[in-house]
Scaffold this motif. Structure first.
Motif, PDB file in Angstrom:
ATOM      1  N   ILE A  48       9.153  28.194  34.458  1.00 17.72           N
ATOM      2  CA  ILE A  48       8.094  27.504  33.711  1.00 17.72           C
ATOM      3  C   ILE A  48       7.814  28.304  32.443  1.00 17.72           C
ATOM      4  O   ILE A  48       7.683  29.529  32.487  1.00 17.72           O
ATOM      5  CB  ILE A  48       6.800  27.401  34.551  1.00 17.72           C
ATOM      6  CG1 ILE A  48       7.077  26.751  35.915  1.00 17.72           C
ATOM      7  CG2 ILE A  48       5.722  26.630  33.804  1.00 17.72           C
ATOM      8  CD1 ILE A  48       5.917  26.890  36.900  1.00 17.72           C
ATOM      9  N   ARG A  49       7.723  27.608  31.304  1.00 16.43           N
ATOM     10  CA  ARG A  49       7.279  28.239  30.050  1.00 16.43           C
ATOM     11  C   ARG A  49       6.027  27.490  29.597  1.00 16.43           C
ATOM     12  O   ARG A  49       6.042  26.253  29.504  1.00 16.43           O
ATOM     13  CB  ARG A  49       8.368  28.167  28.989  1.00 16.43           C
ATOM     14  CG  ARG A  49       9.671  28.858  29.396  1.00 16.43           C
ATOM     15  CD  ARG A  49      10.653  28.936  28.239  1.00 16.43           C
ATOM     16  NE  ARG A  49      10.943  27.619  27.672  1.00 16.43           N
ATOM     17  CZ  ARG A  49      11.672  27.433  26.566  1.00 16.43           C
ATOM     18  NH1 ARG A  49      12.151  28.475  25.904  1.00 16.43           N
ATOM     19  NH2 ARG A  49      11.904  26.217  26.106  1.00 16.43           N
ATOM     20  N   VAL A  50       4.964  28.220  29.352  1.00 13.53           N
ATOM     21  CA  VAL A  50       3.696  27.572  29.012  1.00 13.53           C
ATOM     22  C   VAL A  50       3.041  28.250  27.822  1.00 13.53           C
ATOM     23  O   VAL A  50       3.221  29.438  27.555  1.00 13.53           O
ATOM     24  CB  VAL A  50       2.703  27.595  30.194  1.00 13.53           C
ATOM     25  CG1 VAL A  50       3.237  26.806  31.365  1.00 13.53           C
ATOM     26  CG2 VAL A  50       2.380  29.020  30.619  1.00 13.53           C
ATOM     27  N   CYS A  51       2.285  27.442  27.117  1.00 15.55           N
ATOM     28  CA  CYS A  51       1.351  27.967  26.129  1.00 15.55           C
ATOM     29  C   CYS A  51       0.148  27.032  26.131  1.00 15.55           C
ATOM     30  O   CYS A  51       0.279  25.831  26.370  1.00 15.55           O
ATOM     31  CB  CYS A  51       1.971  28.069  24.737  1.00 15.55           C
ATOM     32  SG  CYS A  51       2.596  26.511  24.091  1.00 15.55           S
ATOM     33  N   GLY A  52      -1.048  27.554  25.875  1.00 17.33           N
ATOM     34  CA  GLY A  52      -2.239  26.719  25.889  1.00 17.33           C
ATOM     35  C   GLY A  52      -2.409  25.999  24.565  1.00 17.33           C
ATOM     36  O   GLY A  52      -1.777  26.320  23.561  1.00 17.33           O
ATOM     37  N   ASN A  53      -3.279  25.020  24.571  1.00 19.73           N
ATOM     38  CA  ASN A  53      -3.608  24.331  23.325  1.00 19.73           C
ATOM     39  C   ASN A  53      -4.326  25.266  22.366  1.00 19.73           C
ATOM     40  O   ASN A  53      -4.302  25.089  21.168  1.00 19.73           O
ATOM     41  CB  ASN A  53      -4.479  23.114  23.609  1.00 19.73           C
ATOM     42  CG  ASN A  53      -3.664  22.010  24.272  1.00 19.73           C
ATOM     43  OD1 ASN A  53      -2.488  21.853  23.970  1.00 19.73           O
ATOM     44  ND2 ASN A  53      -4.299  21.264  25.157  1.00 19.73           N
ATOM     45  N   ILE A  54      -4.983  26.257  22.956  1.00 18.65           N
ATOM     46  CA  ILE A  54      -5.640  27.290  22.149  1.00 18.65           C
ATOM     47  C   ILE A  54      -4.864  28.575  22.367  1.00 18.65           C
ATOM     48  O   ILE A  54      -4.617  28.959  23.505  1.00 18.65           O
ATOM     49  CB  ILE A  54      -7.113  27.485  22.570  1.00 18.65           C
ATOM     50  CG1 ILE A  54      -7.869  26.157  22.433  1.00 18.65           C
ATOM     51  CG2 ILE A  54      -7.775  28.588  21.767  1.00 18.65           C
ATOM     52  CD1 ILE A  54      -9.270  26.238  22.977  1.00 18.65           C
ATOM     53  N   ALA A  55      -4.447  29.246  21.305  1.00 14.98           N
ATOM     54  CA  ALA A  55      -3.635  30.451  21.444  1.00 14.98           C
ATOM     55  C   ALA A  55      -4.324  31.457  22.354  1.00 14.98           C
ATOM     56  O   ALA A  55      -5.523  31.722  22.220  1.00 14.98           O
ATOM     57  CB  ALA A  55      -3.385  31.072  20.065  1.00 14.98           C
ATOM     58  N   GLY A  56      -3.542  32.023  23.276  1.00 13.73           N
ATOM     59  CA  GLY A  56      -4.082  33.034  24.158  1.00 13.73           C
ATOM     60  C   GLY A  56      -4.987  32.485  25.238  1.00 13.73           C
ATOM     61  O   GLY A  56      -5.839  33.209  25.743  1.00 13.73           O
ATOM     62  N   ASP A  57      -4.829  31.248  25.594  1.00 18.05           N
ATOM     63  CA  ASP A  57      -5.694  30.619  26.597  1.00 18.05           C
ATOM     64  C   ASP A  57      -5.260  31.041  28.001  1.00 18.05           C
ATOM     65  O   ASP A  57      -4.674  30.283  28.754  1.00 18.05           O
ATOM     66  CB  ASP A  57      -5.633  29.096  26.449  1.00 18.05           C
ATOM     67  CG  ASP A  57      -6.588  28.386  27.404  1.00 18.05           C
ATOM     68  OD1 ASP A  57      -7.411  29.075  28.030  1.00 18.05           O
ATOM     69  OD2 ASP A  57      -6.492  27.154  27.519  1.00 18.05           O
ATOM     70  N   ASP A  58      -5.533  32.311  28.361  1.00 19.63           N
ATOM     71  CA  ASP A  58      -5.151  32.818  29.677  1.00 19.63           C
ATOM     72  C   ASP A  58      -5.874  32.084  30.791  1.00 19.63           C
ATOM     73  O   ASP A  58      -5.336  31.914  31.885  1.00 19.63           O
ATOM     74  CB  ASP A  58      -5.434  34.316  29.790  1.00 19.63           C
ATOM     75  CG  ASP A  58      -4.477  35.137  28.919  1.00 19.63           C
ATOM     76  OD1 ASP A  58      -3.406  34.610  28.590  1.00 19.63           O
ATOM     77  OD2 ASP A  58      -4.819  36.278  28.590  1.00 19.63           O
ATOM     78  N   GLY A  68      -6.584  28.994  31.045  1.00 18.48           N
ATOM     79  CA  GLY A  68      -5.888  27.767  31.396  1.00 18.48           C
ATOM     80  C   GLY A  68      -4.677  28.031  32.250  1.00 18.48           C
ATOM     81  O   GLY A  68      -4.397  27.307  33.212  1.00 18.48           O
ATOM     82  N   VAL A  69      -3.929  29.086  31.939  1.00 21.83           N
ATOM     83  CA  VAL A  69      -2.744  29.428  32.727  1.00 21.83           C
ATOM     84  C   VAL A  69      -3.155  29.902  34.108  1.00 21.83           C
ATOM     85  O   VAL A  69      -2.546  29.532  35.122  1.00 21.83           O
ATOM     86  CB  VAL A  69      -1.904  30.496  32.001  1.00 21.83           C
ATOM     87  CG1 VAL A  69      -0.721  30.911  32.865  1.00 21.83           C
ATOM     88  CG2 VAL A  69      -1.418  29.966  30.659  1.00 21.83           C
ATOM     89  N   ASN A  70      -4.185  30.723  34.198  1.00 21.13           N
ATOM     90  CA  ASN A  70      -4.645  31.203  35.505  1.00 21.13           C
ATOM     91  C   ASN A  70      -5.095  30.052  36.397  1.00 21.13           C
ATOM     92  O   ASN A  70      -4.783  30.005  37.590  1.00 21.13           O
ATOM     93  CB  ASN A  70      -5.792  32.202  35.326  1.00 21.13           C
ATOM     94  CG  ASN A  70      -5.331  33.497  34.684  1.00 21.13           C
ATOM     95  OD1 ASN A  70      -4.147  33.840  34.756  1.00 21.13           O
ATOM     96  ND2 ASN A  70      -6.256  34.212  34.060  1.00 21.13           N
ATOM     97  N   GLY A  71      -5.812  29.139  35.803  1.00 18.55           N
ATOM     98  CA  GLY A  71      -6.267  27.988  36.581  1.00 18.55           C
ATOM     99  C   GLY A  71      -5.092  27.124  37.036  1.00 18.55           C
ATOM    100  O   GLY A  71      -5.077  26.613  38.164  1.00 18.55           O
ATOM    101  N   PHE A  72      -4.118  26.986  36.159  1.00 15.97           N
ATOM    102  CA  PHE A  72      -2.914  26.231  36.506  1.00 15.97           C
ATOM    103  C   PHE A  72      -2.203  26.853  37.703  1.00 15.97           C
ATOM    104  O   PHE A  72      -1.831  26.153  38.660  1.00 15.97           O
ATOM    105  CB  PHE A  72      -1.993  26.189  35.280  1.00 15.97           C
ATOM    106  CG  PHE A  72      -0.557  25.899  35.582  1.00 15.97           C
ATOM    107  CD1 PHE A  72      -0.153  24.634  35.981  1.00 15.97           C
ATOM    108  CD2 PHE A  72       0.404  26.903  35.476  1.00 15.97           C
ATOM    109  CE1 PHE A  72       1.184  24.372  36.257  1.00 15.97           C
ATOM    110  CE2 PHE A  72       1.734  26.646  35.753  1.00 15.97           C
ATOM    111  CZ  PHE A  72       2.127  25.377  36.148  1.00 15.97           C
ATOM    112  N   LEU A  73      -2.028  28.168  37.697  1.00 16.65           N
ATOM    113  CA  LEU A  73      -1.324  28.832  38.787  1.00 16.65           C
ATOM    114  C   LEU A  73      -2.115  28.789  40.091  1.00 16.65           C
ATOM    115  O   LEU A  73      -1.542  28.680  41.178  1.00 16.65           O
ATOM    116  CB  LEU A  73      -0.997  30.277  38.404  1.00 16.65           C
ATOM    117  CG  LEU A  73       0.049  30.425  37.292  1.00 16.65           C
ATOM    118  CD1 LEU A  73       0.259  31.895  36.938  1.00 16.65           C
ATOM    119  CD2 LEU A  73       1.377  29.792  37.715  1.00 16.65           C
TER     120      LEU A  73
END
Length: 803
Positions: free
Chosen positions: A43-53, A55-60
């Motif tokens: 998986i490669r991800v980036c948030g709509n807002i740069a550095g949106d950790d 969002g990634v944490n919630g996703f995982l």
């Protein structure tokens, strides 16, 4: 822009994992992509807002919580993406997408075949659905996997479904991430998928309308109701089926199949039907209804139970499971089975499609040749079975579901090896002779094959070598060492020795009962450096490290080594292998060992078991024992069970399957365990090496006396079980106290006996000992390959040569 790469390892291909990632990533406002590759899912991800950790944490977090039902996440590894090209690719993403699979080195797993899910069952029952009565309906949550796969990554082109191009409707489902059939590799429908038909044993295709049936499966159901025997092609092989309540049909099936005594498995439409014949707990219902859908051994209640329309279910044919207190039952696990059983309020016999002990048929032409003489008609289809996969068998004992045969629904799901084995190199363990499996070690995991059977049969041995080649290719394992049983004549050991010599690989010999012990340790996650335990390993026999035959062993050991601290008294097996097939030989040998045959005959002249033996060629057997000719000494617990069964006249004069006498003895004892106080006594001796020896001599005086007094056979069988459990427990408690050990491990085929296992386990738990029992792999020889692999890996990791 910041972005990261997320590597997910585990069982994450072919199970709807990427659509779940796609759905959750979009819900969390992430941009990026996901793809399958040889290591799992990337998986490669980036948030709509740069550095949106966040969002990634919630996703995982949601990914772990909402993992698809057939998936298993082993690890999630995160790292920032620094590569400029990768960052540029992600910068152009406007949303989250699913990419095609990448062909890279294989480090992921294949998911086991899974029973039809509720959504697919609803579709085949719905007249308005385009898959109404379609027998190959599946989705990412169910259906064939191992049985149809030829390679990984697991894509349609690498399965037997490659022969069936999808129609536009199926292709649309396959391409839609929001559809539960997204990348369901076996996806099909009546327009584009495999077909089913019915033919007679001569090969003539039958018209269902001639039987007043709407399709071939409905016609097959009618034929079964008329008392016919059918060969049915399923997921991983063929079954032979008949009405389980029809005495003539069941007796004829046994005659044709040459399976004269072994219990026959049953399949029933639903839990209500099963409850008419068996006791079903909540745990049982969950096991039967789960994705693995195994054969489950349940306590039998005859025709008592659920009533329908004011009538009790018809009794089962007496030949289904003669003399047994349990029945092996399963629920339909494929659309074919669901459709076939839709109108049945009683079970069908559903036994493996083969002659006794041969491999199960998987090919239409082979089935017509081999099963045409066994079945009246054949229900066939044109989806190729690439890999033979038998039904798994489970029994609930000591409060847990325990595998007796690991196959469909479980294999080849990898098992994580315990802490300390992470750096183990690629290995291959070739297993034993009976109930064979083999085991690959790779990336800190053990990959066991499905149950392959007894390698004494030439066809099974050929299937073993074919499946071994498949697994090595499928999982791209190049072994750096091989592990084999010490027995010089096991076919698996011969194959291992030949392969080691050919490829210049180290060959590590693992003693049979040490492998049982190591298997139990690995099954329970016992760390490599956790220290020794006391293993009680009871089975038919295994080649001992001293060159004799073992089978009733107390081993103080760990993965690396063991000490034989106690064992059952060794008794001759007059006639060698014939003593395994003819239990009366073991009775004679035990009586000869316990005071001499002449003394027993003089004391109990005219008693039925003595009379039965008196008609045998005992003088010849006595000479064999006295001279040590073809009468090897063995500490086998299995042969002790055979001897007691022979004394009671149960289990048969000549055995037709392994464990037959012991199973009959357990069934007899089960009805009287609550009527027995103290069991029969055993003595303790000291062996030549200072080890303790458990001597059954005293039990024979008590047992034969009880027979002469007219004591009910079931109470004698129960007293034997209680006495053996008491003797084993007392000896083990003394040994653990003497050695400062607080953990006991139980394994070997004899511990598939629920009465013995639960009695011994209770004794240890009351004494405050930790008890390790097998659960994920069988306690019988089907689990030996895991133990070989763990023991071999431990030696390699510690730099110990093993041949």
């Amino acid at each position: 822009m910041t972005a990261e790469s997320i590597r997910v390892r585990g069982l994450v291909q072919g199970v709807g994992f990427r659509p779940t990632v796609w759905r959750l990533a979009r819900a969390c406002g992430l941009r990026g992509d996901v793809r399958n590759d040889g290591e799992g899912v990337l998986i490669r991800v980036c948030g709509n807002i740069a550095g949106d950790d966040a969002g990634v944490n919630g996703f995982l977090t949601r990914l772990r919580e909402e993992c698809p039902p057939l998936a298993r996440i082993d690890t999630i590894e995160r790292c920032p993406i620094a590569d400029p090209q990768a960052l540029a690719d992600l910068a152009h993403r406007q949303d989250f997408v699913i990419l095609e699979s990448a062909a890279t080195a294989v480090h992921t797993g294949i998911v086991a075949d899974a029973a039809t899910c509720a959504a697919c069952v609803a579709e085949i029952r719905d007249p308005a659905d385009r898959r109404h009565r379609y027998p190959f309906t599946n989705c990412t949550h169910c259906g064939p996997r191992l049985s149809i796969v030829a390679g990984i990554p697991y894509d349609r082109a690498r399965t037997s479904m490659a022969a069936f191009p999808m129609c536009p409707d199926c292709a649309a489902e396959y391409k839609d991430p929001a559809d539960r059939r997204f990348h369901a590799q076996p996806n099909a429908c009546p327009v584009c998928g495999p077909k089913v038909w019915l033919q007679d044993a001569a090969g003539c295709v039958l018209d269902p309308t001639a039987l007043d049936a709407e399709d071939a499966i409905a016609a097959a159901s009618r034929l079964l109701a008329e008392g016919r025997i059918l060969a049915i092609k399923g997921i991983g092989g063929f079954h032979l089926a008949c009405d389980a309540t029809d005495p003539d049909a069941v007796a004829e099936l046994r005659r044709r199949k040459r399976r004269y005594a072994k219990p026959l498995a049953l399949m029933a439409r639903d839990l209500d039907v099963i409850r008419g014949y068996c006791r079903v707990t909540g745990r049982d219902a969950a096991l039967l209804s789960g994705p693995a859908a195994p054969i489950l051994l349940l306590d039998r209640v005859g025709s008592r139970g659920a009533e329908r329309d004011g009538e009790r279910p018809r009794p089962l044919a007496p030949d289904v499971a003669p003399g047994q207190t349990t029945l092996g039952v399963m629920l339909p696990y494929s659309p074919i089975h669901h459709l076939l059983l839709a109108d049945w309020d009683r079970p069908l016999v559903m036994t493996s499609g083969n002659l006794s002990e041969e491999p199960q048929c998987i090919d239409n032409a082979d089935a017509l040749g081999r099963l045409g003489q066994l079945a009246d008609h054949l229900l066939l289809h044109d989806r190729a079975i690439l890999n033979r996969v038998d039904d798994s068998v489970v029994r609930v004992m000591a409060g847990e579901a325990r595998l007796l045969r690991r196959a469909r629904g479980f294999a080849p799901t990898p098992l994580p090896l315990p802490p300390g084995f992470e750096a183990a190199p690629p290995l291959l363990a070739l297993g034993g002779e009976l109930k064979n499996t083999f085991c690959l070690v790779r990336d800190g995991q053990a990959i066991l094959s499905q149950h392959l059977g007894d390698l004494e049969d030439a066809k099974t041995a050929r299937e073993y070598e074919r499946t071994l080649a498949l697994y090595l290719d499928l999982f791209q394992v190049v072994p750096e060492a091989l592990a084999v049983d010490l027995h010089p004549d096991y076919r698996s050991s011969l194959i291992g020795r030949d392969r080691a010599a050919r490829d210049g690989l180290p060959l590590i010999g693992v003693q049979h009962h040490h492998a049982h012990l190591a298997s139990t340790l690995a099954d329970n996650g016992w760390p490599l450096d956790a220290g020794p335990v006391l293993g009680i390993l009871l089975d038919g026999l295994g080649y001992g490290s001293d060159g004799t035959l073992w089978g009733g062993e107390f081993l103080l050991g760990d993965y690396l080594d063991f000490e034989r601290v106690a064992h059952l008294k060794a008794v001759a097996m007059p006639g060698g292998i014939r003593a395994i097939l003819e239990p009366w030989r073991n009775l004679y040998a035990h009586l000869e060992s316990a005071g001499g045959w002449d003394a027993w005959r003089a004391r109990f002249a005219g008693l039925e078991p003595i009379e039965r033996l008196d008609g045998k060629p005992l003088e010849i057997l006595g000479t064999l024992i006295a001279r040590g000719l073809n009468a090897p000494l063995s500490s086998s617990t299995g042969r002790l069970f055979d001897a007691v069964a022979a004394a009671l006249g149960v289990g048969g004069e000549v055995l037709t399957y392994e464990g037959q006498a012991a199973i009959a003895l357990e069934s007899l004892a089960a009805v009287a365990m609550d009527r027995v106080g103290e069991g029969y006594p055993f003595a303790r001796l000291t062996g030549p090496a200072g080890e303790l020896v458990l001597d059954p001599t005293p039990l024979w005086g008590a047992l034969i006396t009880d027979i002469s007094r007219g004591c009910p056979p079931e109470e004698i069988a129960a007293a034997f079980h209680v006495g053996l459990a008491t003797a084993l427990s007392a000896l083990a408690l003394d040994l653990t106290s003497r050695c400062g050990i607080s953990t006991v491990a139980l394994s070997g085929g004899v511990f598939q006996n629920r009465l013995l296992l639960e009695s011994v386990t209770r004794s240890f738990e009351v004494a405050g000992l930790r008890v390790l029992l097998q659960r994920q792999v069988p306690a019988n020889d089907g689990g030996v390959s895991l133990g070989q692999a763990a023991a071999a890996a431990a030696r390699v990791l510690r730099g110990i040569s093993g041949a």
